[in-house]
Design a protein around this motif. Structure first.
Motif, PDB file in Angstrom:
ATOM      1  N   VAL A  31     -20.584 -16.678  43.206  1.00  0.00           N
ATOM      2  CA  VAL A  31     -20.706 -15.247  43.467  1.00  0.00           C
ATOM      3  C   VAL A  31     -19.928 -14.834  44.713  1.00  0.00           C
ATOM      4  CG1 VAL A  31     -22.966 -15.104  42.363  1.00  0.00           C
ATOM      5  CG2 VAL A  31     -22.829 -15.475  44.812  1.00  0.00           C
ATOM      6  N   HIS A  33     -20.180 -11.810  47.906  1.00  0.00           N
ATOM      7  CA  HIS A  33     -21.200 -11.030  48.595  1.00  0.00           C
ATOM      8  C   HIS A  33     -20.600  -9.806  49.276  1.00  0.00           C
ATOM      9  CE1 HIS A  33     -24.059 -14.386  48.131  1.00  0.00           C
ATOM     10  NE2 HIS A  33     -22.965 -15.108  48.211  1.00  0.00           N
ATOM     11  N   CYS A  38     -25.814 -11.575  54.058  1.00  0.00           N
ATOM     12  CA  CYS A  38     -26.671 -11.637  52.876  1.00  0.00           C
ATOM     13  C   CYS A  38     -27.572 -12.871  52.978  1.00  0.00           C
ATOM     14  CB  CYS A  38     -25.817 -11.719  51.611  1.00  0.00           C
ATOM     15  SG  CYS A  38     -26.763 -11.970  50.089  1.00  0.00           S
ATOM     16  N   ARG A  62     -18.591 -13.620  40.526  1.00  0.00           N
ATOM     17  CA  ARG A  62     -19.275 -12.400  40.106  1.00  0.00           C
ATOM     18  C   ARG A  62     -20.032 -11.833  41.299  1.00  0.00           C
ATOM     19  NH1 ARG A  62     -24.437 -14.128  39.848  1.00  0.00           N
ATOM     20  NH2 ARG A  62     -24.765 -16.295  39.276  1.00  0.00           N
ATOM     21  N   GLU A  63     -20.509 -10.601  41.171  1.00  0.00           N
ATOM     22  CA  GLU A  63     -21.249  -9.951  42.255  1.00  0.00           C
ATOM     23  C   GLU A  63     -22.568 -10.665  42.511  1.00  0.00           C
ATOM     24  OE1 GLU A  63     -21.946  -5.894  41.171  1.00  0.00           O
ATOM     25  OE2 GLU A  63     -19.902  -5.305  41.604  1.00  0.00           O
ATOM     26  N   CYS A  64     -22.944 -10.752  43.766  1.00  0.00           N
ATOM     27  CA  CYS A  64     -24.267 -11.257  44.141  1.00  0.00           C
ATOM     28  C   CYS A  64     -25.286 -10.186  43.776  1.00  0.00           C
ATOM     29  CB  CYS A  64     -24.306 -11.536  45.645  1.00  0.00           C
ATOM     30  SG  CYS A  64     -25.950 -11.813  46.300  1.00  0.00           S
ATOM     31  N   LYS A  65     -26.244 -10.536  42.973  1.00  0.00           N
ATOM     32  CA  LYS A  65     -27.253  -9.559  42.546  1.00  0.00           C
ATOM     33  C   LYS A  65     -28.112  -9.100  43.715  1.00  0.00           C
ATOM     34  CE  LYS A  65     -27.364 -11.255  37.852  1.00  0.00           C
ATOM     35  NZ  LYS A  65     -28.128 -11.941  36.814  1.00  0.00           N
ATOM     36  N   HIS A  66     -28.268  -9.937  44.712  1.00  0.00           N
ATOM     37  CA  HIS A  66     -29.111  -9.586  45.853  1.00  0.00           C
ATOM     38  C   HIS A  66     -28.460  -8.501  46.722  1.00  0.00           C
ATOM     39  CE1 HIS A  66     -32.118 -10.079  48.951  1.00  0.00           C
ATOM     40  NE2 HIS A  66     -31.141 -10.182  49.841  1.00  0.00           N
ATOM     41  N   CYS A  67     -27.231  -8.713  47.151  1.00  0.00           N
ATOM     42  CA  CYS A  67     -26.652  -7.750  48.106  1.00  0.00           C
ATOM     43  C   CYS A  67     -25.946  -6.580  47.435  1.00  0.00           C
ATOM     44  CB  CYS A  67     -25.759  -8.436  49.134  1.00  0.00           C
ATOM     45  SG  CYS A  67     -24.319  -9.287  48.519  1.00  0.00           S
ATOM     46  N   PHE A  68     -25.592  -6.665  46.161  1.00  0.00           N
ATOM     47  CA  PHE A  68     -24.970  -5.522  45.495  1.00  0.00           C
ATOM     48  C   PHE A  68     -25.996  -4.531  44.923  1.00  0.00           C
ATOM     49  CE2 PHE A  68     -21.047  -7.817  45.850  1.00  0.00           C
ATOM     50  CZ  PHE A  68     -20.105  -6.813  45.922  1.00  0.00           C
ATOM     51  N   THR A  69     -27.257  -4.941  44.816  1.00  0.00           N
ATOM     52  CA  THR A  69     -28.266  -4.007  44.328  1.00  0.00           C
ATOM     53  C   THR A  69     -29.005  -3.312  45.467  1.00  0.00           C
ATOM     54  OG1 THR A  69     -29.888  -5.794  44.154  1.00  0.00           O
ATOM     55  CG2 THR A  69     -28.652  -5.234  42.160  1.00  0.00           C
TER      56      THR A  69
END
Length: 71
Positions: A31, A33, A38, A62-69
């Motif tokens: 991913v 970030h 993050c 791919r995008e980090c789900k934690h910091c992109f949401t």
């Protein structure tokens, strides 16, 4: 020294247009970030690299789900 200058240059250019993301260079990293501090990126045990999104995608990240949401 030149690698450091290239990373610095990319970071400066990317921060101007909000295009900078951060990669852990670990072998199993998948991913990129949006946030340099993050929570998940802090687990990285190798070097962290600042690149633009296009470079991250070329490296099949791919995008980090934690910091992109986070808003």
């Amino acid at each position: 020294m030149s690698k450091l200058l290239i990373i610095l240059f990319i970071t400066i250019l990317g921060s101007r247009n909000g295009n900078t993301v951060y990669l852990c260079n670990g072998a199993k990293s998948e991913v990129y970030h949006k946030i340099k501090n993050c929570l998940l990126l802090k687990k990285c045990s190798t070097a962290i690299e600042a690149v633009d999104i296009a470079t991250a995608k070329k490296r099949q990240r791919r995008e980090c789900k934690h910091c992109f949401t986070k808003k």
